[in-house]
Design a protein around this motif. Sequence first.
Motif, PDB file in Angstrom:
ATOM      1  N   ASP A 136     -16.956   0.200  -9.154  1.00 15.37           N
ATOM      2  CA  ASP A 136     -16.943   1.663  -9.284  1.00 15.37           C
ATOM      3  C   ASP A 136     -15.990   2.123 -10.386  1.00 15.37           C
ATOM      4  N   ARG A 156       0.843  -1.216   0.000  1.00 14.12           N
ATOM      5  CA  ARG A 156       0.000   0.000   0.000  1.00 14.12           C
ATOM      6  C   ARG A 156       0.867   1.250   0.000  1.00 14.12           C
ATOM      7  N   GLU A 198      -8.615  10.503 -12.773  1.00 12.98           N
ATOM      8  CA  GLU A 198      -9.721   9.830 -12.082  1.00 12.98           C
ATOM      9  C   GLU A 198      -9.409   8.347 -11.894  1.00 12.98           C
ATOM     10  N   ASP A 256      -7.169   7.996  -9.058  1.00  7.09           N
ATOM     11  CA  ASP A 256      -7.921   8.159  -7.814  1.00  7.09           C
ATOM     12  C   ASP A 256      -8.653   6.867  -7.448  1.00  7.09           C
ATOM     13  N   HIS A 257      -9.189   6.200  -8.459  1.00  6.33           N
ATOM     14  CA  HIS A 257      -9.923   4.968  -8.171  1.00  6.33           C
ATOM     15  C   HIS A 257      -8.984   3.901  -7.602  1.00  6.33           C
ATOM     16  N   SER A 297     -12.080   2.287   0.161  1.00  7.40           N
ATOM     17  CA  SER A 297     -13.235   3.176   0.094  1.00  7.40           C
ATOM     18  C   SER A 297     -13.995   3.063  -1.222  1.00  7.40           C
ATOM     19  N   ALA A 298     -13.586   2.158  -2.089  1.00  6.55           N
ATOM     20  CA  ALA A 298     -14.283   1.983  -3.364  1.00  6.55           C
ATOM     21  C   ALA A 298     -14.446   0.491  -3.655  1.00  6.55           C
ATOM     22  N   ALA A 329      -6.379   4.504  -5.859  1.00  7.41           N
ATOM     23  CA  ALA A 329      -6.122   4.924  -4.470  1.00  7.41           C
ATOM     24  C   ALA A 329      -7.277   4.532  -3.565  1.00  7.41           C
ATOM     25  N   HIS A 330      -8.487   4.669  -4.067  1.00  6.95           N
ATOM     26  CA  HIS A 330      -9.656   4.303  -3.264  1.00  6.95           C
ATOM     27  C   HIS A 330      -9.746   2.794  -3.067  1.00  6.95           C
ATOM     28  N   LEU A 331      -9.336   2.029  -4.075  1.00  2.00           N
ATOM     29  CA  LEU A 331      -9.290   0.579  -3.897  1.00  2.00           C
ATOM     30  C   LEU A 331      -8.253   0.215  -2.837  1.00  2.00           C
ATOM     31  N   ASP A 360      -7.340   1.991  -0.197  1.00  2.00           N
ATOM     32  CA  ASP A 360      -7.785   2.254   1.183  1.00  2.00           C
ATOM     33  C   ASP A 360      -9.146   1.661   1.483  1.00  2.00           C
TER      34      ASP A 360
END
Length: 679
Positions: free
Chosen positions: A111, A14, A94, A97-98, A106-107, A100-102, A104
């Motif tokens: 998505d 991570r 974008e 960002d996705h 949060s996605a 990054a969200h995977l 942590d």
Amino acid sequence: MSDANRRDPSDTYREEAAELLTRLETALLAMQDGNEDAELINEAFRALHTIKGSGGMFGFDDIVAFAHRFETAFDTVRTGQVALTPELIEISLEAGDHIAHLLDGSAQPADGDPIAARLEAAMGPSASGSASNGEQASEAASDGGNDGSGEMHSYRIVFYPEENAFRYGTNPLLLLEEMRELGTISASMLCDRVPPLSSLDPSACHLGWEINLESDAGRERIEDVFVFVADNATLEITQLDAETPQAPASPEPQAAKPPEQAKPAPGEGPNSAAKAPASASASKGSESLRVSAEKLDSLMDQVGELVIAQSRLADISDRYSDPALRSVSEDIDRLVTNLRDDTLDIRMVPIGLLFSKFRRITRTLSKELGKSIAFEVLGEDTEIDKYFIELLNDPLVHLIRNSMDHGLESPEARVAAGKPEKGRLQLAARHEGGEVHITITDDGAGINLEKVRERAIERGLLTEDQEVPDTTLQMMIFEPGFSTATVVSNVSGRGVGMDVVRRTIQDQRGSIFVETEQGRGTRITLRLPLTLAIVEGFHVNVNGGAFVLPLDAIEECVDISAKEDLASESRRMITIRDEYVPFARMHELFDFPYTPGQDRRVVVVRVGRERLGLVVDEIIGQRQTVIKPMTRLHRHCRGIAGGTILGDGRVALIVDVGALIPIAKTGSTDRRSKPRGAA
């Protein structure tokens, strides 16, 4: 190793993936102004490829699947099939960002489907055809792709892993399995490097493999199989059916090539050029070791205690005047100093890690505000204590948002004022003595000090007939709830952010300075100590009380005779080499009794352009000083940066020279927390 010290490998991934996403974002933003540099494209592609490759090793299958779709689509840019447009950069950001969200959590994987679909649609048929959904992408992640021609090629690959391959967890057989997915292979083991049994190291890899491959894959796809192990290995890839034999892909000759020779040949694609910096980066990475921040903090604490113990030993040595004891004390002092410096160096990281985030913020905000802004970053290699990297994020966000919203004018207003339509915002860092200076400079309208004054009177901070210098007015923008904005926007205007900036900087023994000129712009400088842990200090006594002055702030020390002391009672100036220097008595600044008419010492300190002599009773000498934070009750006392324990066990106060100078010049004895930095 205890369980407490054993890190979860997924946490390491991570952290590395977050760094790679930052590199990806930095490369994309660097290309947003049409700077479609081949190396930047390769940098972005390498980051994606490593995220995907490492993700598979640690079981992040969702990230692997999405990163592969992203990578496949972006490959059309890398190979020159599609030009990188602002729209593609926006969608790529974008997509980052996705991921990054995977990372942590949060996605959800689904998505990312709309983002990948937009990316593939924007890249054209070659991108969408290779991976139309997550399942296909996951399968494609291991198929290796092809060279686009559909023709079958014959390759001969000779691969010798480096001897330490097993120790690093590399399994060469898995590489052969991955090669099998590219086409039809036949492999034979090479044993010519196996040493005699008497000198054989069973933990080392002495074997090699010769692989014959029939595949429609391009050369770069084969090289991708070995991308994580090629460094320090021997790898030769020969296309047997090529009209002109290609040069071996050994990383050593590539690394020796100058940059212009490492560029890909026409029609070959940029992959070969990408490998050289990738190998260099990997080589650099293999020389570093990732250590948790907690361990560094623990090491720093122990070094601090060692410095205090050494200080006690030096004090005992001075008292007993034993040559043998003094020799040992001096040796330990030298070793502790070296250990301290090395430990402090370990904590230092380039501030570019922090600055890189603001390219994205300024880009997004300039669109939101409808302002065209050229954002410039200088001094990214300036090193700063790692502690500040996270700490400075919010203050810099507030300052940059404030500059963009209130400082820089609209394009119409700039043109009307005779300025370029595009505003300029600069974020810079540099070392200055024992401090790091971070400046935020804009060429906007500047701070309207008349409006600041009116607002200060409305809020009761000033009376109508009260005259204050411009520097005081400039610092009022950091008062809680203070704002001159007539309209509150979702960017700024409530007077909250600047107060956060001041409190954060002051809590870390830093200071803020503002320079502004109506119509020309504003520069805000944050001054921070290089480190919060240990400083070189100058010990002085004041009426029996012990104080430490940071050595970096000291210019010189002079004597002041009893006669001069009495003569200067009214004017508080001393003459040093025909130059008048204002001075203040530490006794009065810290409420100690003072008896004039005695011989004393003056320690001349300087912060920026401000110079001041501090009168003390006695100068003890220079020592390393471990900074201990003040209690919650005392931490807002102006002029005090912390405390320390001396060699004789006494507690000494560490003077915050930057805060003390304004106090001395105004003659105030109130050291409770107030705006600092106003000269």
